[in-house]
Design a protein around this motif. Structure first.
Motif, PDB file in Angstrom:
ATOM      1  N   CYS B 177       0.833  -1.299  -0.179  1.00  0.00           N
ATOM      2  CA  CYS B 177      -0.115   0.061   0.005  1.00  0.00           C
ATOM      3  C   CYS B 177       0.889   1.121  -0.006  1.00  0.00           C
ATOM      4  N   THR B 178       1.995   1.255   0.873  1.00  0.00           N
ATOM      5  CA  THR B 178       2.831   2.341   0.967  1.00  0.00           C
ATOM      6  C   THR B 178       3.473   2.473  -0.473  1.00  0.00           C
ATOM      7  N   GLN B 179       4.119   1.321  -0.956  1.00  0.00           N
ATOM      8  CA  GLN B 179       5.072   1.461  -2.121  1.00  0.00           C
ATOM      9  C   GLN B 179       4.315   1.967  -3.127  1.00  0.00           C
ATOM     10  N   ARG B 180       2.851   1.788  -3.191  1.00  0.00           N
ATOM     11  CA  ARG B 180       1.844   2.335  -4.367  1.00  0.00           C
ATOM     12  C   ARG B 180       1.443   3.641  -3.955  1.00  0.00           C
ATOM     13  N   GLU B 181       2.142   4.168  -2.734  1.00  0.00           N
ATOM     14  CA  GLU B 181       1.883   5.613  -2.453  1.00  0.00           C
ATOM     15  C   GLU B 181       0.296   5.794  -2.332  1.00  0.00           C
ATOM     16  N   ILE B 182      -0.380   4.931  -1.580  1.00  0.00           N
ATOM     17  CA  ILE B 182      -1.773   5.234  -1.497  1.00  0.00           C
ATOM     18  C   ILE B 182      -1.872   6.044  -0.228  1.00  0.00           C
ATOM     19  N   LYS B 183      -2.589   6.894  -0.070  1.00  0.00           N
ATOM     20  CA  LYS B 183      -3.006   7.782   1.229  1.00  0.00           C
ATOM     21  C   LYS B 183      -3.651   6.908   2.117  1.00  0.00           C
ATOM     22  N   CYS B 184      -3.100   6.929   3.376  1.00  0.00           N
ATOM     23  CA  CYS B 184      -3.414   5.837   4.482  1.00  0.00           C
ATOM     24  C   CYS B 184      -4.605   6.032   4.868  1.00  0.00           C
ATOM     25  N   LEU B 185      -5.462   4.799   5.012  1.00  0.00           N
ATOM     26  CA  LEU B 185      -6.873   5.253   5.537  1.00  0.00           C
ATOM     27  C   LEU B 185      -6.867   5.524   7.126  1.00  0.00           C
TER      28      LEU B 185
ATOM     29  N   MET C  31      -3.163  13.791  -1.642  1.00  0.00           N
ATOM     30  CA  MET C  31      -1.861  14.351  -1.141  1.00  0.00           C
ATOM     31  C   MET C  31      -0.819  14.633  -2.207  1.00  0.00           C
ATOM     32  N   THR C  32       0.362  14.968  -1.692  1.00  0.00           N
ATOM     33  CA  THR C  32       1.299  15.474  -2.609  1.00  0.00           C
ATOM     34  C   THR C  32       2.405  14.443  -2.705  1.00  0.00           C
ATOM     35  N   ARG C  33       2.641  14.137  -4.146  1.00  0.00           N
ATOM     36  CA  ARG C  33       3.396  12.943  -4.482  1.00  0.00           C
ATOM     37  C   ARG C  33       4.406  13.549  -5.776  1.00  0.00           C
ATOM     38  N   PHE C  34       5.506  12.903  -5.799  1.00  0.00           N
ATOM     39  CA  PHE C  34       6.296  13.289  -6.969  1.00  0.00           C
ATOM     40  C   PHE C  34       5.632  12.469  -8.242  1.00  0.00           C
ATOM     41  N   GLU C  35       5.318  13.237  -9.192  1.00  0.00           N
ATOM     42  CA  GLU C  35       4.770  12.474 -10.332  1.00  0.00           C
ATOM     43  C   GLU C  35       5.247  13.319 -11.560  1.00  0.00           C
ATOM     44  N   VAL C  36       5.101  12.451 -12.615  1.00  0.00           N
ATOM     45  CA  VAL C  36       5.177  13.027 -13.933  1.00  0.00           C
ATOM     46  C   VAL C  36       4.280  14.400 -14.131  1.00  0.00           C
ATOM     47  N   VAL C  37       4.780  15.354 -14.603  1.00  0.00           N
ATOM     48  CA  VAL C  37       4.120  16.614 -14.814  1.00  0.00           C
ATOM     49  C   VAL C  37       3.721  16.448 -16.221  1.00  0.00           C
ATOM     50  N   GLU C  38       2.483  16.662 -16.402  1.00  0.00           N
ATOM     51  CA  GLU C  38       1.640  16.977 -17.965  1.00  0.00           C
ATOM     52  C   GLU C  38       1.749  18.420 -17.984  1.00  0.00           C
ATOM     53  N   ASP C  39       1.222  19.138 -17.006  1.00  0.00           N
ATOM     54  CA  ASP C  39       1.047  20.653 -17.055  1.00  0.00           C
ATOM     55  C   ASP C  39       1.613  21.137 -16.104  1.00  0.00           C
ATOM     56  N   ILE C  40       2.586  22.149 -16.310  1.00  0.00           N
ATOM     57  CA  ILE C  40       3.307  22.807 -15.198  1.00  0.00           C
ATOM     58  C   ILE C  40       2.640  23.535 -14.226  1.00  0.00           C
ATOM     59  N   ASP C  41       1.365  23.792 -14.673  1.00  0.00           N
ATOM     60  CA  ASP C  41       0.421  24.689 -13.456  1.00  0.00           C
ATOM     61  C   ASP C  41       0.166  23.635 -12.653  1.00  0.00           C
ATOM     62  N   LYS C  55      14.061   8.729  -3.745  1.00  0.00           N
ATOM     63  CA  LYS C  55      14.786   7.621  -3.952  1.00  0.00           C
ATOM     64  C   LYS C  55      14.255   6.660  -4.861  1.00  0.00           C
ATOM     65  N   LYS C  56      12.619   6.811  -4.903  1.00  0.00           N
ATOM     66  CA  LYS C  56      12.013   6.052  -5.827  1.00  0.00           C
ATOM     67  C   LYS C  56      12.689   6.117  -7.355  1.00  0.00           C
TER      68      LYS C  56
END
Lengths: 264, 261, 317
Positions: B177-185, C31-41, C55-56
């Motif tokens: 769950c954490t590795q898939r970056e799911i918000k913790c319920l 929540m906030t995650r590092f993700e691929v940016v499609e739109d810089i906004d 590290k991922k």
């Protein structure tokens, strides 16, 4: 491109049956690990297992394999002429140079004899560099004795003390029955200018150390070997770490005063 | 590396006792990869999909369901004798699961409610205390799940076919769950049993914003007292957690320690 | 030496980055995650420190180390994707510097890691205020290293600290400046000390009772790297791959040896091992703490176990 995880292919020149759950492979290679070092044996599709070198020889490498897991089980099915993948050698072995000019006491239990066979082969080739050699080897039963032919040879040139925990049937070596530590306790040994190298079950090493301390040995005269689950063998994966020490690169051989009382 | 020409194909059986048959369906729904696998094994018994089924000896026998009747017990004992490796497949087989909740109630009352006519509950139909396989025979490997994941079946078959001892995933749901970056319920104030339940499901439920209800059964070293505190803080009473665990852990619920009982 | 980016040119700069390679940056949804940016906004630097550290991109949860074909293992020659990470904070970036020590080790450099490292540009942002109450990097001696560029926001502009040639190339059109940007300050602090005398302290046990062994602390740590290796092959052909999977010292099976013996056999031993590895063992060897003070292991712990408070409570006898 290279990868530290990539193993090279070698040919098995001989398979020697040792005991019910131990076999010895002889592999054609110039890897020649130093006494106490190990290689990672790789069976593509099954996995890898770290195995101590049981020889000192730049033409062939002897590996004693105790069959305990998937990889060693797969290794045990290999035959003469088959290919085997190895990477290494790895680890910090016995300090052969520091041991020069000294008496050596080698204590082994069960398949712990394998890495010590490597150092005996080294001593054989550099006999004048060392003084008296005392061997204390313990096995569960006469059937479990490893390197039987070699033991008969060593008996002739070194102070050999072989013992078996129990002998229900025949005892072809005519050796004492009981724990090797009992033999060690009764032995008269030079304390000065002596180093002790041991490899075997944890309990055996602990008990031997207590006996040696009673005889006046210091902790910095004793070298122990640790067994851990090594995966990467290159000081990364963390599996073999004991309080910050990597058994794979900082060991597997440690001077006892450096690891004494290590709790996890 | 098993080349089929020189090696005999292992005789595999997929058998079932009391349960919903969903665990078997997981295997049959694998389709492509299963068809490929069928070239490497001899599926000698699979009553759900085959008309002609052979008795043992089996090299590998998967058994789904739990022991709830005399017939179940007799079959299980027979398969055990006939099999080199017996795999408990699914939470009914490993723990007890839903059919096992009978043990937490008055058994007579349950039987009254289910059967209008109890006259045929004799002989091989005689009800037994619903218990997982390990209560009756030695089990070589356990894969829990209601139902288990197909990947666990494929991984196990890979290991068997490579002559390996299978390695079964044994980490809590939180890992995937954490590795898939799911918000913790759990952190979000919801009910989720993830930390004390064996994963392997790739966080199937939390991914769709549904807390883990524990279908893979509790981990052996689950910290139950602390989990009860955490869930209580989210407004989940012990009684509800207990029910959830009873639902899947079945007869093995008793092994979970005093804090939950 | 650095450069200056005017605030009105910020988006233009992001567009430039996006045109160069795959751009990943903090994006806030649930929540906030590092993700691929499609739109810089979509990029949001105000959403707190992203859930999963960078590290991922260097040590993914699962990756192929070698291919297995015809009974041999083969090195993968494929080059990884060129990628720019924007918006990483100094804790995560220092985490990479720490991983470099092990994975770019001169004796046994890890090719997979090295290739990803060579093909990834790291553009950091400096924290003016702590993104979370759990941050304690202010006490962890962070270093200005391991990034290509780092943006430090000033009143009217961004000062861009330039650290590599590639970074310099990206900003060569901007005016030069020289500025020693301040490291982040945090209210929470780890009172660093020699922890060996406290190895057997009773206080570990209090934390231990709260631990549910979920492994979130190690998964989300910017420097936890422990891994397992295993083979996955088609049993028919024997072909497949040798994989690396991120593992955790909090897992019960982590120290199991062939035959079944488990060395760190209690939850307490495993918890203490993680904490001491972070703030003692690594320091003993490399003369720097392995912890960068990001606070994720506390923030995302189900029980909010706070090893910082625990250590701060240890008092020399």
């Amino acid at each position: 491109m290279n990868s530290i995880y990539q193993a090279k292919r070698y040919r098995i020149t001989d398979v020697v049956e040792q005991t019910g759950d131990n076999i010895m492979l002889r592999i054609k290679t110039r890897l020649n690990p130093k006494p106490g070092e190990f290689v990672e044996v790789s069976i593509p599709g099954i996995g890898e297992a770290p195995i101590s070198s049981a020889s000192y020889n730049n033409k062939v490498l002897d590996l004693n394999i105790r069959i305990v897991g998937n990889v060693t089980e797969a290794i045990s099915k290999l035959k003469k002429g088959d290919k085997i993948h190895l990477r290494g050698p790895y680890g910090k072995g016995y300090p052969i140079d520091e041991l020069k000019g000294k008496n050596l006491i080698l204590i082994a239990g069960g398949c712990g004899l394998a890495p010590l066979r490597g150092i005996i082969e080294y001593i054989d080739q550099h006999r004048l560099d060392y003084r008296e050699i005392y061997l204390f080897f313990g096995f569960r039963s006469p059937d479990d004795v490893l390197f039987k032919d070699e033991i008969r040879e060593w008996e002739k040139v070194y102070h050999m003390n072989l013992s078996v925990d129990e002998a229900m049937g025949e005892n072809p070596f005519n050796c004492p029955v009981g724990f090797v530590t009992g033999i060690l306790e009764k032995a008269e040994l030079p304390v000065n200018n002596t180093e002790v190298l041991m490899c075997g079950p944890h309990v055996m090493m602990e008990k031997s150390i207590r006996i040696l301390e009673n005889k006046g040995f210091h902790d910095n005269q004793i070298w122990v070997s640790f067994e851990r689950h090594m995966k990467c063998t290159t000081g990364k994966c963390g599996h073999c770490m004991i309080n910050g020490m990597y058994v794979c690169i900082d060991g597997p051989v440690f001077r006892y005063d450096e690891v004494k009382g290590v709790d996890e | 590396m098993s080349s089929s020409s020189e090696k005999k194909k292992p005789r595999v059986a997929i058998h079932s006792i009391t349960g919903c048959a969903g665990c078997q369906l997981v295997i049959y729904f694998i389709r492509d990869k299963l068809l490929e696998l069928l070239g490497e094994i001899d599926l000698v018994a699979a009553p759900m999909i085959k008309g002609k089924n052979e008795e043992g000896p089996y090299d590998i026998c998967f058994v789904e369901g739990l022991v709830a009747s005399q017939r179940d017990l007799e079959n299980l004992k027979k398969w055990r004798e006939q099999s080199k490796f017996l795999v408990a497949w699914g939470t009914c087989a490993t723990h007890g699961n839903v059919p096992g909740i009978k043990i937490f109630m008055d058994e007579k009352q349950v039987e009254e409610a289910v059967y209008k006519d109890k006259s045929n509950l004799t002989g091989e139909n005689t009800p037994l205390k619903p218990t997982p396989l390990e209560a009756h025979v030695r089990i070589d490997y356990r894969i829990s799940g209601c139902p288990p994941e197909e990947i666990e079946f494929l991984r196990m078959m890979q290991h068997f076919l490579m002559d390996m001892k299978p390695v079964v995933y044994n980490e809590p749901v939180c890992v995937e769950c954490t590795q898939r970056e799911i918000k913790c319920l759990l952190e979000d104030g919801k009910e989720c049993l993830g930390p004390m339940i064996r994963g392997g499901c790739d966080a199937l439920c939390p991914v769709v914003n549904h807390g883990c209800t524990g279908c893979h059964g509790p981990l052996e070293d689950a910290n139950i007292p602390q989990m009860l505190k955490l869930l209580k803080a989210n407004g989940i009473p012990k009684e509800l957690v207990k029910q959830r665990l009873q639902k899947y852990a079945g007869a093995k619920f008793e092994e979970l320690g005093a804090d939950i009982r | 030496m650095g450069r200056v980016l005017k605030k009105e040119d910020y988006k233009k700069f992001l567009q430039l980055l996006k045109s160069k390679a795959e751009l990943v940056a903090p994006i806030t949804t649930d929540m906030t995650r590092f993700e691929v940016v499609e739109d810089i906004d979509d990029i949001n630097l105000e959403g707190g420190n992203p859930f999963f550290p960078i590290k991922k991109y260097f040590l993914p949860n699962k990756e192929t180390l070698l291919k297995i074909k015809n009974g041999n293992t083969k090195v993968i020659e494929k080059k990884p994707k060129k990628r720019i990470i924007f918006g990483a904070r100094l804790c995560d970036i220092n985490g990479i510097a720490i991983l470099d020590k092990l994975f770019l080790d001169h004796k046994y450099p890890d090719e997979n890691y090295k290739k990803k490292r060579e093909n990834t540009i790291i553009i950091g942002v400096n924290c003016l205020t702590s993104p979370s109450e759990y941050c304690f990097c202010g006490s962890m001696d962070l270093k200005k290293e391991a990034y290509d560029l780092l943006l430090h926001e000033r009143e009217k502009d961004y000062y861009i600290d330039v650290h590599t040639d590639y970074g310099a190339m990206l900003v060569k059109h901007l005016p030069e400046d020289r500025f020693d940007y301040p490291l982040p300050k945090t209210e929470k602090k780890l009172d660093k000390k020699n922890l060996w005398p406290f190895f057997a302290d009773k206080y570990w046990e209090k934390d231990n009772d709260l631990c549910v062994s979920c492994q979130r602390c190690t998964i989300l740590c910017p420097t936890c790297f422990c891994f397992d290796m295993y083979d996955r092959v088609n049993p028919k052909t024997g072909d497949g791959e040798r994989l690396r999977k991120i593992d955790s010292c909090h897992s019960k099976d982590f120290t199991e040896v062939a035959g079944g013996h488990v060395f760190r056999d209690t939850r307490l031993k495993r918890y203490r091992h993680r904490v001491l590895h972070k703030v003692q063992f690594f320091e003993d060897k490399f003369d720097r703490s392995m912890c960068t003070g990001c606070g994720r292991c506390i923030e995302y712990c189900h029980s909010k176990i706070d090893f910082v408070t625990t250590i701060n409570k240890f008092i020399e006898h």
